[in-house]
Design an enzyme around this catalytic site. Structure first.
Site, PDB file in Angstrom:
ATOM      1  N   TYR A 156     -54.806 -57.799   0.391  1.00 52.31           N
ATOM      2  CA  TYR A 156     -54.052 -58.746  -0.444  1.00 52.31           C
ATOM      3  C   TYR A 156     -53.906 -58.212  -1.874  1.00 52.31           C
ATOM      4  O   TYR A 156     -52.855 -58.383  -2.504  1.00 52.31           O
ATOM      5  CB  TYR A 156     -54.736 -60.119  -0.435  1.00 52.31           C
ATOM      6  CG  TYR A 156     -54.089 -61.136  -1.349  1.00 52.31           C
ATOM      7  CD1 TYR A 156     -52.752 -61.481  -1.210  1.00 52.31           C
ATOM      8  CD2 TYR A 156     -54.827 -61.744  -2.369  1.00 52.31           C
ATOM      9  CE1 TYR A 156     -52.156 -62.414  -2.057  1.00 52.31           C
ATOM     10  CE2 TYR A 156     -54.246 -62.676  -3.210  1.00 52.31           C
ATOM     11  CZ  TYR A 156     -52.912 -63.003  -3.064  1.00 52.31           C
ATOM     12  OH  TYR A 156     -52.328 -63.914  -3.908  1.00 52.31           O
ATOM     13  N   ARG A 163     -46.246 -55.892  -5.498  1.00 48.56           N
ATOM     14  CA  ARG A 163     -45.349 -56.971  -5.926  1.00 48.56           C
ATOM     15  C   ARG A 163     -45.158 -56.938  -7.439  1.00 48.56           C
ATOM     16  O   ARG A 163     -44.025 -56.962  -7.938  1.00 48.56           O
ATOM     17  CB  ARG A 163     -45.910 -58.330  -5.483  1.00 48.56           C
ATOM     18  CG  ARG A 163     -45.095 -59.511  -6.001  1.00 48.56           C
ATOM     19  CD  ARG A 163     -45.462 -60.828  -5.352  1.00 48.56           C
ATOM     20  NE  ARG A 163     -46.875 -61.195  -5.455  1.00 48.56           N
ATOM     21  CZ  ARG A 163     -47.387 -62.325  -4.954  1.00 48.56           C
ATOM     22  NH1 ARG A 163     -46.616 -63.172  -4.290  1.00 48.56           N
ATOM     23  NH2 ARG A 163     -48.673 -62.587  -5.082  1.00 48.56           N
ATOM     24  N   TYR A 216     -54.944 -65.231 -13.238  1.00 48.64           N
ATOM     25  CA  TYR A 216     -56.260 -65.079 -12.593  1.00 48.64           C
ATOM     26  C   TYR A 216     -56.986 -63.878 -13.193  1.00 48.64           C
ATOM     27  O   TYR A 216     -56.370 -62.840 -13.456  1.00 48.64           O
ATOM     28  CB  TYR A 216     -56.102 -64.810 -11.095  1.00 48.64           C
ATOM     29  CG  TYR A 216     -55.816 -66.005 -10.204  1.00 48.64           C
ATOM     30  CD1 TYR A 216     -55.970 -67.317 -10.637  1.00 48.64           C
ATOM     31  CD2 TYR A 216     -55.424 -65.794  -8.885  1.00 48.64           C
ATOM     32  CE1 TYR A 216     -55.705 -68.376  -9.788  1.00 48.64           C
ATOM     33  CE2 TYR A 216     -55.168 -66.855  -8.023  1.00 48.64           C
ATOM     34  CZ  TYR A 216     -55.302 -68.145  -8.484  1.00 48.64           C
ATOM     35  OH  TYR A 216     -55.043 -69.183  -7.632  1.00 48.64           O
ATOM     36  N   ARG A 229     -46.787 -72.373  -9.261  1.00 50.93           N
ATOM     37  CA  ARG A 229     -47.324 -73.380  -8.331  1.00 50.93           C
ATOM     38  C   ARG A 229     -46.219 -74.138  -7.613  1.00 50.93           C
ATOM     39  O   ARG A 229     -46.431 -74.685  -6.541  1.00 50.93           O
ATOM     40  CB  ARG A 229     -48.236 -74.343  -9.087  1.00 50.93           C
ATOM     41  CG  ARG A 229     -49.446 -73.670  -9.721  1.00 50.93           C
ATOM     42  CD  ARG A 229     -50.295 -72.932  -8.704  1.00 50.93           C
ATOM     43  NE  ARG A 229     -51.467 -72.294  -9.316  1.00 50.93           N
ATOM     44  CZ  ARG A 229     -52.317 -71.526  -8.641  1.00 50.93           C
ATOM     45  NH1 ARG A 229     -52.138 -71.293  -7.351  1.00 50.93           N
ATOM     46  NH2 ARG A 229     -53.351 -70.981  -9.252  1.00 50.93           N
ATOM     47  N   GLU A 336     -54.475 -73.381   3.692  1.00 49.70           N
ATOM     48  CA  GLU A 336     -53.498 -73.345   2.607  1.00 49.70           C
ATOM     49  C   GLU A 336     -52.353 -74.258   3.039  1.00 49.70           C
ATOM     50  O   GLU A 336     -51.944 -74.227   4.195  1.00 49.70           O
ATOM     51  CB  GLU A 336     -53.016 -71.903   2.387  1.00 49.70           C
ATOM     52  CG  GLU A 336     -52.010 -71.740   1.256  1.00 49.70           C
ATOM     53  CD  GLU A 336     -51.675 -70.272   0.966  1.00 49.70           C
ATOM     54  OE1 GLU A 336     -52.597 -69.458   0.785  1.00 49.70           O
ATOM     55  OE2 GLU A 336     -50.467 -69.952   0.925  1.00 49.70           O
TER      56      GLU A 336
HETATM   57  C1  3EB Z   1     -53.966 -69.403  -4.546  1.00 49.78           C
HETATM   58  O1  3EB Z   1     -53.728 -70.489  -5.086  1.00 49.78           O
HETATM   59  C2  3EB Z   1     -53.972 -69.360  -3.046  1.00 49.78           C
HETATM   60  O2  3EB Z   1     -49.915 -64.450  -3.557  1.00 49.78           O
HETATM   61  O3  3EB Z   1     -47.957 -65.344  -3.289  1.00 49.78           O
HETATM   62  C3  3EB Z   1     -51.000 -69.233  -2.664  1.00 49.78           C
HETATM   63  C4  3EB Z   1     -49.626 -69.108  -2.834  1.00 49.78           C
HETATM   64  C5  3EB Z   1     -51.791 -68.096  -2.691  1.00 49.78           C
HETATM   65  C6  3EB Z   1     -49.039 -67.857  -3.036  1.00 49.78           C
HETATM   66  C7  3EB Z   1     -49.193 -65.423  -3.312  1.00 49.78           C
HETATM   67  C8  3EB Z   1     -51.201 -66.848  -2.890  1.00 49.78           C
HETATM   68  C9  3EB Z   1     -49.825 -66.740  -3.070  1.00 49.78           C
HETATM   69  O4  3EB Z   1     -54.241 -68.371  -5.187  1.00 49.78           O
HETATM   70  C10 3EB Z   1     -53.265 -68.189  -2.475  1.00 49.78           C
END
Ligand code: 3EB
Length: 353
Positions: A156, A163, A216, A229, A336
């Site tokens: 990932y 990306r 993050y 989001r 998820e």
């Molecule tokens: C998160 O909130 C959970 O890498 O495109 C959720 C939605 C998550 C999209 C992405 C990853 C992605 O981090 C994981």
């Protein structure tokens, strides 16, 4: 997702039901996201001019397959660019791209998955620049063995590197105005990415309970994930809300690592917080949990009943959800949930429903 007068709207049906639809219905389809253990073989029968994402994932609730279908309006045009298969109307473009990692050699500094991801996103951005659909609404990302480590890095994280490189290479924002997305793991298959884009900029929505994913900290990988989001798109008389894959994360940390019911509740609290933000920004503040269409990715099939019960408890009898088995991008996340909603804006004076 259900309003048939919308310029962009979705529907959910099985692959078998899709195949039985009349030609007129198929002529309105921008593209489809098909999930089934044997999606690759079964979705072959779908008309070649319809871009169709085929992901080998098992449906856990009713039936053995599910297609999320996006419809456009008016005359549709389809084409291919690189490995992308796309179809568009005047406002919205749907595309899907599959890349096999074995097409790429491990370089000194880039793994095959990182290169495949970067190549896929670069192709998408080039196509959208060329056809003048510059604004990304939503990406769907499916990656084999998402939690496995190779070349010293979780897969990932390799995906996130590729990306973000592509976004930067095309001069796109990697914070703030970024598209909604989901990223899930499948047992096998090529890197598979679908997307919706258009000619009006969506509003990117963040969740005040969570640190933005693009911020993050480094402990989750050398490059942050590039997604918002949710995105809110205004098209003609409608607003469409795409809620990204949402999990049991508060701040940046996973909470309730071993409790699937608590993770479900926390995930729904996050979706509620995203909806509150969407309602603050929308022309009509009427998004609520009961009006969403959910896709629930479940790591362990044995958890299905508990997740369903908790969701029914949170949403009520109106719950509309499809459940798929998938790996989630952190080992300690057990599910998820993504969601979509559409609502028509107030009609112009003189028009009545
Ligand atoms: C998160 O909130 C959970 O890498 O495109 C959720 C939605 C998550 C999209 C992405 C990853 C992605 O981090 C994981």
């Amino acid at each position: 997702m259900h309003d048939t007068v919308s310029p962009l709207h979705g529907s959910n049906l099985s692959i078998a039901a899709f195949l039985k639809q009349p030609a007129q219905w198929k002529s309105s389809v921008l593209g489809a996201l098909c999930f089934s253990v044997d999606a690759v073989e079964r979705a072959m029968q779908i008309d070649v001019e319809i871009p169709c994402m085929r992901v080998p994932m098992q449906r856990l609730d009713a039936g053995d397959s599910i297609c999320e279908v996006w419809h456009g309006s008016g005359q549709l045009t389809q084409g291919r660019y690189g490995a992308i298969h796309y179809r568009h109307d005047d406002d919205v473009l749907f595309g899907v791209i599959e890349l096999t990692e074995t097409m790429f050699e491990a370089g000194a500094d880039k793994t095959p998955l990182q290169q495949a991801t970067e190549s896929a996103y670069r192709q998408v951005f080039t196509l959208l620049d060329t056809l003048h659909y510059p604004y990304l609404f939503r990406f769907w990302n499916y990656i084999a063995d998402i939690n496995t480590h190779s070349f010293g890095l979780e897969r990932y994280s390799q995906f996130n590197l590729g990306r973000q490189n592509a976004f930067l290479a095309h001069g796109r924002d990697v914070v703030g105005n970024v598209p909604a997305a989901c990223a899930l793991g499948s047992a096998q298959g090529p890197l598979t990415i679908a997307f919706l884009a258009g000619r009006v900029a969506p509003l990117s929505i963040e969740n005040p309970r969570q640190i933005s994913a693009y911020q993050y900290p480094q402990q989750y990988g050398p490059r942050s994930p590039t997604f918002s989001r949710a995105s809110l798109v205004r098209l003609g008389q409608d607003e469409v809300l795409f809620v990204s894959g949402t999990a049991s994360i508060v701040g940046h940390a996973t909470v309730h690592p071993t409790d699937v019911v608590a993770q479900t509740r926390e995930t729904m609290a996050n979706i509620e917080a995203v909806l509150a933000e969407a309602n603050r920004l929308a022309s009509q503040p009427s998004f609520d949990l009961a009006s969403l269409y959910y896709k629930v990715y479940v790591r362990h099939p044995a958890d299905l009943a508990q997740i369903r019960d908790e969701l029914a408890h949170c949403v009520g009898d109106a719950l509309k959800a499809v459940y798929l088995q998938a790996d989630v991008c952190r080992q300690d996340l057990l599910l998820e949930i993504e969601a979509t909603a559409a609502h028509p804006l107030a009609r112009m004076s003189g028009q009545r429903d």
